[in-house]
Enzyme design. Structure first.
Site, PDB file in Angstrom:
ATOM      1  N   LEU A  58     -55.515 -28.420   0.012  1.00 44.40           N
ATOM      2  CA  LEU A  58     -54.951 -27.132  -0.263  1.00 44.40           C
ATOM      3  C   LEU A  58     -54.209 -26.743   0.930  1.00 44.40           C
ATOM      4  O   LEU A  58     -54.710 -26.808   2.221  1.00 44.40           O
ATOM      5  CB  LEU A  58     -56.307 -26.129   0.024  1.00 44.40           C
ATOM      6  CG  LEU A  58     -55.976 -24.592   0.057  1.00 44.40           C
ATOM      7  CD1 LEU A  58     -55.181 -24.367  -1.343  1.00 44.40           C
ATOM      8  CD2 LEU A  58     -57.024 -23.650   0.100  1.00 44.40           C
ATOM      9  N   ILE A  59     -53.033 -26.370   0.814  1.00 42.36           N
ATOM     10  CA  ILE A  59     -51.971 -25.834   1.926  1.00 42.36           C
ATOM     11  C   ILE A  59     -51.876 -24.362   1.678  1.00 42.36           C
ATOM     12  O   ILE A  59     -51.673 -24.032   0.434  1.00 42.36           O
ATOM     13  CB  ILE A  59     -50.735 -26.453   1.740  1.00 42.36           C
ATOM     14  CG1 ILE A  59     -50.788 -28.248   1.530  1.00 42.36           C
ATOM     15  CG2 ILE A  59     -49.675 -25.987   2.533  1.00 42.36           C
ATOM     16  CD1 ILE A  59     -51.422 -28.722   2.956  1.00 42.36           C
ATOM     17  N   GLN A 112     -42.952 -26.920   2.146  1.00 42.50           N
ATOM     18  CA  GLN A 112     -42.599 -27.324   3.629  1.00 42.50           C
ATOM     19  C   GLN A 112     -42.716 -28.906   3.803  1.00 42.50           C
ATOM     20  O   GLN A 112     -42.568 -29.353   4.984  1.00 42.50           O
ATOM     21  CB  GLN A 112     -43.016 -26.481   4.669  1.00 42.50           C
ATOM     22  CG  GLN A 112     -42.595 -24.966   4.322  1.00 42.50           C
ATOM     23  CD  GLN A 112     -43.504 -24.088   5.331  1.00 42.50           C
ATOM     24  OE1 GLN A 112     -43.853 -24.592   6.490  1.00 42.50           O
ATOM     25  NE2 GLN A 112     -43.635 -22.821   4.938  1.00 42.50           N
ATOM     26  N   ALA A 128     -47.530 -33.972   1.799  1.00 43.64           N
ATOM     27  CA  ALA A 128     -47.115 -35.245   2.144  1.00 43.64           C
ATOM     28  C   ALA A 128     -47.388 -35.871   3.424  1.00 43.64           C
ATOM     29  O   ALA A 128     -47.675 -36.967   3.589  1.00 43.64           O
ATOM     30  CB  ALA A 128     -45.559 -35.178   1.654  1.00 43.64           C
ATOM     31  N   GLU A 145     -59.991 -37.127  -6.877  1.00 41.96           N
ATOM     32  CA  GLU A 145     -60.878 -36.811  -8.089  1.00 41.96           C
ATOM     33  C   GLU A 145     -60.137 -35.365  -8.534  1.00 41.96           C
ATOM     34  O   GLU A 145     -59.740 -34.113  -8.144  1.00 41.96           O
ATOM     35  CB  GLU A 145     -62.064 -35.957  -7.206  1.00 41.96           C
ATOM     36  CG  GLU A 145     -63.089 -35.242  -8.152  1.00 41.96           C
ATOM     37  CD  GLU A 145     -64.333 -34.409  -7.372  1.00 41.96           C
ATOM     38  OE1 GLU A 145     -65.154 -33.808  -8.131  1.00 41.96           O
ATOM     39  OE2 GLU A 145     -64.351 -34.716  -6.206  1.00 41.96           O
TER      40      GLU A 145
END
Length: 374
Positions: free
Chosen positions: A187-188, A195, A199, A221
């Site tokens: 989760l970002i 942004q 990555a 998963e």
């Protein structure tokens, strides 16, 4: 994703001008919950019908100790200045936003880190709002590891931190004496999305795995489309440097050498190695570009070979279903067979394969566009 709190309809009954306030401090994740409204139905006036208990519904999902006084919450914000990230810092990097460089750091920790268990209880509540079908993990299992992204900034000359995102990973056993890390939740947080943080997080996790000889390969998963896109980009960028993924090798087809080299050097599993091969072979055939701008060197036979190779892989589930269908014919009555399998004609299958192929190639083209821009 409020259906994970309030049900599939995502409706809250019984209020006018409703406002639900759920605040977190940037570093410590100190939590404040409040419900505001101009009016609320009365059971005396509406035949015993009660308004939904919003506070109870949310309180069941967040850890106890949250604040209900905004003044008290604001008074605690100064304590964020003393916060220090948990665990070991693995990587730091900068992101340019609005003409300014912002600094970020990635940390690795586990549930036994002092204070992290309580911190994670607050952190994991974000998944209920931003990840569909999310659930809390069993942190008492010591095979879980955590990777966290923090923004580091300076206030009044002092370094401070704000949580930007995190990833959970579980170390599965791999026979006979290795492990197979599986990425579980990624989760970002919304203010930090698009942004490049995912990555960066994935690359950092990969490098951490490279130095661990007990790691066989890496899996994920139920990856979402967004995460799979980032994973494809990172893996394709890394595999592009391997000898077995050079254009001349890609045009010869998927090989055992690709599987071996991707696993040995990059911990990429066979299924993901195949996907990376398809992405990079698309580039090698020049079909990643629109037809009108392809170079003179583009060879129709290479493009045709790529299409056949990809469709052959896409057709495998249909072949399996065909064999299963023949077996079931011997054990099921016609009406039972009809209810069990939805059999499609050869023409329908070809149309479906064409559609699947075009959709997949479009996904791959987006990966190649990002690779070209990186």
């Amino acid at each position: 994703m409020s259906h994970q709190i309030f049900g599939e309809s995502e409706n809250i009954f019984g209020y006018k001008d409703l406002r639900v306030e759920l605040y977190y401090s940037a570093a410590k994740l100190t939590t404040y919950l409040n419900v505001k409204y101009s009016s609320k139905i009365s059971p005396e006036k509406f035949d015993g019908i009660y308004a939904d208990d919003i506070r109870k519904a949310i309180a069941e999902k967040i850890p106890p100790g949250f604040m209900t006084s905004l003044d008290d919450f604001i008074a605690t914000l100064a304590k964020d200045a003393t916060f220090k990230p948990f665990g070991e810092m693995l990587h730091s990097y900068k992101v340019e936003r609005d003409g300014k460089d912002r600094q970020f750091e990635i940390y690795k920790t586990n549930i036994d880190e002092p204070g992290f268990r309580e911190y994670h209880e607050r952190l994991q509540t974000f998944v209920l709002w931003y990840i569909d079908a999310a659930s809390y993990i069993d942190v008492d299992d010591d095979k879980w590891q955590f990777y966290l992204i923090f923004e580091k900034y300076i206030t009044n000359g002092n370094p401070m931190y704000a949580i930007a995102g995190y990833m959970t990973m579980y170390n599965y056993y791999a026979y006979p004496d290795q492990i197979r890390p599986r990425i579980s939740q990624v989760l970002i947080l919304p203010p930090f999305q698009k942004q490049g943080h995912c990555a960066q997080l994935l690359e950092t996790f990969y490098k951490d795995c490279y130095r661990r000889p007990e790691v066989l390969d890496i899996t994920a998963e139920d990856p979402s489309e967004n995460f799979q896109r980032v994973r494809d980009f990172v893996d394709a960028k890394n595999c592009f440097l391997l000898p077995s993924f050079k254009p001349e090798a890609l045009l010869r087809g998927f090989s055992q050498q690709m599987i071996y080299e991707a696993q040995q050097k990059l911990k990429i599993n066979k299924r993901q190695a195949r996907r990376v091969y398809e992405i990079l072979r698309l580039y090698a055939t020049d079909e990643s570009k629109p037809e009108e701008v392809r170079t003179d060197e583009s060879k129709p036979e290479e493009v045709r070979s790529y299409r056949l190779d990809l469709k052959k892989r896409l057709n495998q589930p249909f072949q399996k279903n065909s064999r299963d269908y023949q077996k079931l014919q011997h054990v099921l009555a016609p009406d039972e067979l009809s209810a069990t399998l939805s059999n499609i004609t050869g023409e329908e299958r070809m149309k479906l394969l064409d559609q699947m192929y075009e959709e997949l190639v479009e996904q791959y083209r987006r990966i190649l566009e990002r690779l070209a821009a990186s």
